[in-house]
Scaffold this motif. Structure first.
Motif, PDB file in Angstrom:
ATOM      1  N   GLN A  23       0.797  -1.225   0.000  1.00  0.00           N
ATOM      2  CA  GLN A  23       0.000   0.000   0.000  1.00  0.00           C
ATOM      3  C   GLN A  23       0.829   1.275   0.000  1.00  0.00           C
ATOM      4  OE1 GLN A  23      -2.555  -1.757   3.364  1.00  0.00           O
ATOM      5  NE2 GLN A  23      -4.022  -0.595   2.175  1.00  0.00           N
ATOM      6  N   HIS A 124       1.396  -9.266   4.923  1.00  0.00           N
ATOM      7  CA  HIS A 124       0.228  -8.404   4.730  1.00  0.00           C
ATOM      8  C   HIS A 124      -0.253  -8.594   3.281  1.00  0.00           C
ATOM      9  CE1 HIS A 124      -1.842  -4.689   6.593  1.00  0.00           C
ATOM     10  NE2 HIS A 124      -2.513  -4.959   5.485  1.00  0.00           N
ATOM     11  N   ASN A 169      -1.404 -10.780   8.861  1.00  0.00           N
ATOM     12  CA  ASN A 169      -2.347  -9.675   8.985  1.00  0.00           C
ATOM     13  C   ASN A 169      -3.707 -10.065   8.430  1.00  0.00           C
ATOM     14  OD1 ASN A 169      -3.072  -6.702   9.328  1.00  0.00           O
ATOM     15  ND2 ASN A 169      -3.623  -7.073   7.187  1.00  0.00           N
ATOM     16  N   GLU A 170      -4.708  -9.986   9.283  1.00  0.00           N
ATOM     17  CA  GLU A 170      -6.105 -10.174   8.854  1.00  0.00           C
ATOM     18  C   GLU A 170      -6.298 -11.376   7.945  1.00  0.00           C
ATOM     19  OE1 GLU A 170      -8.035  -6.691   7.393  1.00  0.00           O
ATOM     20  OE2 GLU A 170      -7.713  -5.585   9.233  1.00  0.00           O
ATOM     21  N   TYR A 301     -12.174  -1.435  13.119  1.00  0.00           N
ATOM     22  CA  TYR A 301     -12.759  -0.312  12.373  1.00  0.00           C
ATOM     23  C   TYR A 301     -14.230  -0.083  12.710  1.00  0.00           C
ATOM     24  CZ  TYR A 301      -8.494  -0.247   9.621  1.00  0.00           C
ATOM     25  OH  TYR A 301      -7.179  -0.137   9.246  1.00  0.00           O
ATOM     26  N   TRP A 352     -19.166   2.328   6.898  1.00  0.00           N
ATOM     27  CA  TRP A 352     -18.598   1.648   8.071  1.00  0.00           C
ATOM     28  C   TRP A 352     -19.131   2.355   9.328  1.00  0.00           C
ATOM     29  CZ3 TRP A 352     -12.707   0.161   7.166  1.00  0.00           C
ATOM     30  CH2 TRP A 352     -12.622  -0.644   6.009  1.00  0.00           C
ATOM     31  N   GLU A 378      -4.341  -1.664  14.098  1.00  0.00           N
ATOM     32  CA  GLU A 378      -4.955  -0.738  13.128  1.00  0.00           C
ATOM     33  C   GLU A 378      -6.243  -0.180  13.718  1.00  0.00           C
ATOM     34  OE1 GLU A 378      -5.702  -2.180   9.107  1.00  0.00           O
ATOM     35  OE2 GLU A 378      -3.801  -3.272   9.100  1.00  0.00           O
ATOM     36  N   TRP A 425      -4.233   3.600  11.778  1.00  0.00           N
ATOM     37  CA  TRP A 425      -4.120   3.339  10.356  1.00  0.00           C
ATOM     38  C   TRP A 425      -4.508   4.628   9.671  1.00  0.00           C
ATOM     39  CZ3 TRP A 425      -1.973  -0.484   7.681  1.00  0.00           C
ATOM     40  CH2 TRP A 425      -2.177  -0.516   6.289  1.00  0.00           C
ATOM     41  N   SER A 432      -5.651   2.138  -0.866  1.00  0.00           N
ATOM     42  CA  SER A 432      -6.624   1.215  -0.283  1.00  0.00           C
ATOM     43  C   SER A 432      -6.905   0.133  -1.321  1.00  0.00           C
ATOM     44  CB  SER A 432      -7.897   1.977   0.096  1.00  0.00           C
ATOM     45  OG  SER A 432      -8.896   1.062   0.453  1.00  0.00           O
ATOM     46  N   TRP A 433      -6.710  -1.123  -0.934  1.00  0.00           N
ATOM     47  CA  TRP A 433      -6.677  -2.253  -1.876  1.00  0.00           C
ATOM     48  C   TRP A 433      -7.717  -2.167  -2.982  1.00  0.00           C
ATOM     49  CZ3 TRP A 433      -2.626  -5.480  -0.780  1.00  0.00           C
ATOM     50  CH2 TRP A 433      -2.086  -5.372   0.510  1.00  0.00           C
ATOM     51  N   ASN A 435     -10.198   0.343  -3.020  1.00  0.00           N
ATOM     52  CA  ASN A 435     -10.840   1.672  -3.070  1.00  0.00           C
ATOM     53  C   ASN A 435      -9.952   2.762  -3.654  1.00  0.00           C
ATOM     54  OD1 ASN A 435     -13.292   0.992  -1.189  1.00  0.00           O
ATOM     55  ND2 ASN A 435     -11.479   0.260  -0.130  1.00  0.00           N
ATOM     56  N   LYS A 439      -9.772   6.899  -0.942  1.00  0.00           N
ATOM     57  CA  LYS A 439     -10.139   6.609   0.451  1.00  0.00           C
ATOM     58  C   LYS A 439      -8.881   6.777   1.299  1.00  0.00           C
ATOM     59  CE  LYS A 439     -12.645   3.244   3.305  1.00  0.00           C
ATOM     60  NZ  LYS A 439     -13.041   1.831   3.486  1.00  0.00           N
ATOM     61  N   TYR A 441      -6.514   7.639   4.689  1.00  0.00           N
ATOM     62  CA  TYR A 441      -6.443   7.315   6.119  1.00  0.00           C
ATOM     63  C   TYR A 441      -5.350   8.077   6.862  1.00  0.00           C
ATOM     64  CZ  TYR A 441      -9.430   3.074   5.815  1.00  0.00           C
ATOM     65  OH  TYR A 441     -10.469   2.195   5.665  1.00  0.00           O
TER      66      TYR A 441
HETATM   67  C1  BG6 Z   1      -7.445  -3.570   6.839  1.00  0.00           C
HETATM   68  C2  BG6 Z   1      -6.104  -3.797   6.222  1.00  0.00           C
HETATM   69  O1  BG6 Z   1      -8.347  -4.408   6.208  1.00  0.00           O
HETATM   70  O2  BG6 Z   1      -8.020  -2.340   6.788  1.00  0.00           O
HETATM   71  C3  BG6 Z   1      -5.495  -2.586   5.600  1.00  0.00           C
HETATM   72  O3  BG6 Z   1      -5.215  -4.474   7.049  1.00  0.00           O
HETATM   73  C4  BG6 Z   1      -6.576  -1.746   4.953  1.00  0.00           C
HETATM   74  O4  BG6 Z   1      -4.499  -3.003   4.720  1.00  0.00           O
HETATM   75  C5  BG6 Z   1      -7.488  -1.255   6.052  1.00  0.00           C
HETATM   76  O5  BG6 Z   1      -6.131  -0.674   4.180  1.00  0.00           O
HETATM   77  C6  BG6 Z   1      -8.636  -0.403   5.577  1.00  0.00           C
HETATM   78  O6  BG6 Z   1      -9.389  -1.056   4.620  1.00  0.00           O
HETATM   79  P1  BG6 Z   1      -9.731  -0.344   3.260  1.00  0.00           P
HETATM   80  O7  BG6 Z   1     -10.515  -1.337   2.490  1.00  0.00           O
HETATM   81  O8  BG6 Z   1     -10.526   0.864   3.601  1.00  0.00           O
HETATM   82  O9  BG6 Z   1      -8.422   0.001   2.625  1.00  0.00           O
END
Ligand code: BG6
Length: 477
Positions: A23, A124, A169-170, A301, A352, A378, A425, A432-433, A435, A439, A441
Motif C-alpha cells: 500500500q 500483509h 495480517n487479517e 474499524y 462503516w 490498526e 491506520w 486502499s486495496w 478503493n 479513500k 487514512y
Molecule cells: C485492513 C487492512 O483491512 O483495513 C489494511 O489491514 C486496509 O491493509 C485497512 O487498508 C482499511 O481497509 P480499506 O478497504 O478501507 O483500505
C-alpha cells in the motif's frame, strides 16, 4: 459502566501508526523484487477502483528517510510496517534477495535512530506470485515450510533490532475476500476451499510462532485480527442466535484457533454437516497449541449488527468500494445470519459504522476470553480529504474518530484490559486495496490520485493533533 476517573496511559505505551508494503512502497519490480499476487491481480480489468494499483503507491521505497523524518517530527513511538515476501524471496523460496533485506534494514535503522519502535508484520497479503502458480499458495501445505523459511530469515536478520512482530495480517478478512467473495487474489468463490486454505494458514501461523521462540526469545509475536464485534439487531431470540452464529463463524473461528488451538463447537458441527469443514490431520491441533501468540493484534474499524437469515436468504456481498454512502447491501450466510444497519450509529461514506464503544467491547471480549495482552495494530477512518488552495487538510472528522477511539482504549484499560499500544491506520495516505487512492487514512496527505501526482507530503490537521496527544502521554485527550 462509567468510571469515576480516567487512569493515565502507561508511560511505555506504544503510540504508533501503521502501513503495509503493497500500500505504500511502490518500486514493484525494483532491486530484484519478484511479483506478488497483487501485482498481477490489480492489472486485471475491473478488479480495483478505477484500475488503481501499487506500482508506485506513495513511493515510500524511495522516500524512507523523508517519511521517517516526518514520524520523528510527529513524536511517534512505534511504526508498524510489513515486509514484502517477494522482495526477500522473489520466487517465494530459494535464493535470498539481499537488496530486499537491505531496504528493510535501512528502514529499521532509521526508526531506531529516532527512538521509534519497529513493529514488523511478516505477511500483509502480498504472496509471491510464484507460489500461487506453483502450488496454489494457501491451498497447499507446502506453503507452511516456505513461509517458515521466509520468516526465519527475517528473525535471524532482525532479532536484535525488532521486538514486536505480527505474523499474519487479517487472515480472516484477506482469505474471506480471496476464497468466498472472490474480491482478493486468487478470486475464488468456494466455501470448502476457503475453510481448507484458512486451516493451512492457521498451521503456517502456528509454525512461525513456534520458530519465533527459538530465534527471537525476547520478542513478542501475534497475528493481527480484523475484529468486527457482532451485535444482535434486537433481543428477539432469533436475532440473538444470529448474533451468536455470526460471532462464532466470523470471529471465534479465528480467535479460538489462534489462542486455544481448536475450532468453536457449533460452527464446526455445522460445517461438518454441510461438508465444508477443513481436513484436520493428526498433529494439526497439537501444532496450533504449540504456536499460540504472545499478544493479539487488533485491527478495529467497526461493529456489525446481525439479524436472522432464513434458508434461501441473503448471501455474502462485496463491500462498498466507491464511497457512495448507503450503497452497501446486507450480507450473510443463509440459515445463519445476515447484517443489518445499526440505527444507533453514524457511518462513514463507505458505510462503516463509527462505534468507539464497540472498540471497548472488542478489547474487553478479547481480554477476558483469552487473557492475553492486546495491541491495536490498526484503527482509523478512511475518508475523502480535501487539500485546500492554501495547502491544508482540515480533517477534523478524523480527529474526532481517533479521539473517541483512544478514549475507548482508555476505558478498556480501566476495565482491566492490558493494552500495550495503539497503531493508527495509517501514517501517510496509502493505496486502499479495492478503493484506490481516494479513500484516505493518513496523518500525512500524499498528493496523488488514481492517475498519479507529485507525491508531495503534506501534514494534515490530524498530524498536529496526534503529535500533541503523544507528547502529553494521552493527557490532553
Ligand atoms: C485492513 C487492512 O483491512 O483495513 C489494511 O489491514 C486496509 O491493509 C485497512 O487498508 C482499511 O481497509 P480499506 O478497504 O478501507 O483500505
Amino acid at each position: 459502566m462509567h468510571h469515576p476517573k480516567f487512569n493515565d496511559f502507561p508511560a511505555d505505551f506504544l503510540w504508533g501508526a501503521a502501513s503495509a508494503a503493497y500500500q505504500v512502497e511502490g518500486a514493484w519490480n525494483e532491486d530484484g523484487k519478484g511479483p506478488s499476487v497483487w501485482d498481477l491481480f490489480t492489472k486485471l480489468p475491473g478488479k480495483t477502483f478505477e484500475g488503481s494499483n501499487g506500482d508506485v503507491a506513495v513511493d515510500h521505497y524511495h522516500r524512507v528517510e523523508e517519511d521517517v523524518a516526518l514520524m520523528a517530527e510527529m513524536g511517534l513511538k512505534a511504526y508498524r510496517f510489513s515486509v514484502s515476501w517477494p522482495r526477500i524471496f522473489p520466487s517465494g523460496r530459494g535464493e535470498v534477495n539481499e537488496a530486499g533485506l537491505a531496504f528493510y534494514e535501512r528502514l529499521i535503522d532509521a526508526l531506531l535512530a529516532h527512538g521509534i519502535e519497529p513493529v514488523l508484520t511478516l505477511y500483509h497479503w502480498d504472496l509471491p506470485q510464484a507460489l500461487q502458480d506453483e502450488y496454489g499458495g494457501w491451498e497447499d501445505r507446502r506453503i507452511i515450510d516456505d513461509f517458515e523459511h521466509y520468516c526465519v530469515t527475517l528473525y535471524q536478520r532482525f532479532a536484535g533490532k525488532v521486538k514486536y512482530w505480527v505474523s499474519l495480517n487479517e487472515q480472516n478478512y484477506n482469505l474471506t475476500n480471496a476464497y468466498q467473495l472472490g474480491t482478493h487474489p486468487p478470486a475464488v468463490q468456494d466455501r470448502k476451499r476457503f475453510f481448507a486454505a484458512n486451516h493451512i494458514a492457521f498451521l503456517a501461523n502456528a509454525r512461525v510462532i513456534k520458530a519465533f521462540r527459538q530465534h527471537v526469545p525476547n520478542g513478542l509475536i501475534g497475528p493481527s485480527f480484523a475484529y468486527s464485534p457482532a451485535y444482535p439487531a434486537s433481543c428477539a431470540p432469533s436475532d440473538m442466535l444470529a448474533f451468536e452464529n455470526a460471532e462464532e463463524f466470523t470471529n471465534l473461528w479465528w480467535l479460538d484457533a489462534y489462542c486455544f488451538g481448536r475450532y468453536p463447537q457449533a460452527a464446526l458441527a455445522y460445517l461438518r454437516e454441510t461438508g465444508e469443514a477443513p481436513e484436520i490431520l493428526p498433529g494439526d491441533l497439537e501444532l496450533l497449541r504449540e504456536g499460540t501468540p504472545d499478544y493479539i493484534g487488533v485491527n478495529y474499524y467497526y461493529t456489525l449488527t446481525f439479524t436472522d437469515n432464513p434458508l434461501g436468504g441473503q448471501t455474502m456481498q462485496r463491500i462498498n468500494t466507491t464511497g457512495q454512502k448507503g450503497t452497501t447491501p446486507s450480507s450473510g450466510v443463509p440459515g445463519l445470519y445476515k447484517t443489518t444497519p445499526n440505527p444507533h450509529l453514524e457511518t462513514s461514506n463507505w458505510d462503516w459504522a463509527i462505534d468507539p464503544t464497540g472498540m471497548r467491547i472488542a478489547l474487553r471480549r478479547l481480554s477476558s476470553r483469552y487473557g492475553l495482552p492486546l495491541m491495536i495494530t490498526e484503527n482509523g477512518l478512511g475518508e475523502f480529504d480535501k487539500l485546500t488552495a492554501d495547502g491544508r487538510v482540515q480533517d477534523d472528522y478524523r480527529i474526532a474518530y481517533l479521539h473517541s477511539h483512544l478514549k475507548a482504549c482508555q476505558e478498556a484499560m480501566q476495565d482491566g484490559v492490558e493494552l500495550i499500544g495503539y497503531c493508527a491506520w495509517s501514517f501517510t495516505d496509502i493505496l486502499s486495496w479495492l478503493n484506490g487512492y481516494q479513500k484516505r487514512y493518513g496523518f500525512v496527505y500524499v498528493e496523488r490520485d488514481e492517475q498519479g501526482g507529485s507525491l508531495r507530503r503534506i501534514k494534515k490537521e490530524s498530524f498536529h493533533w496526534y503529535s500533541q496527544v503523544i507528547a502529553s502521554g494521552g493527557k490532553t485527550l
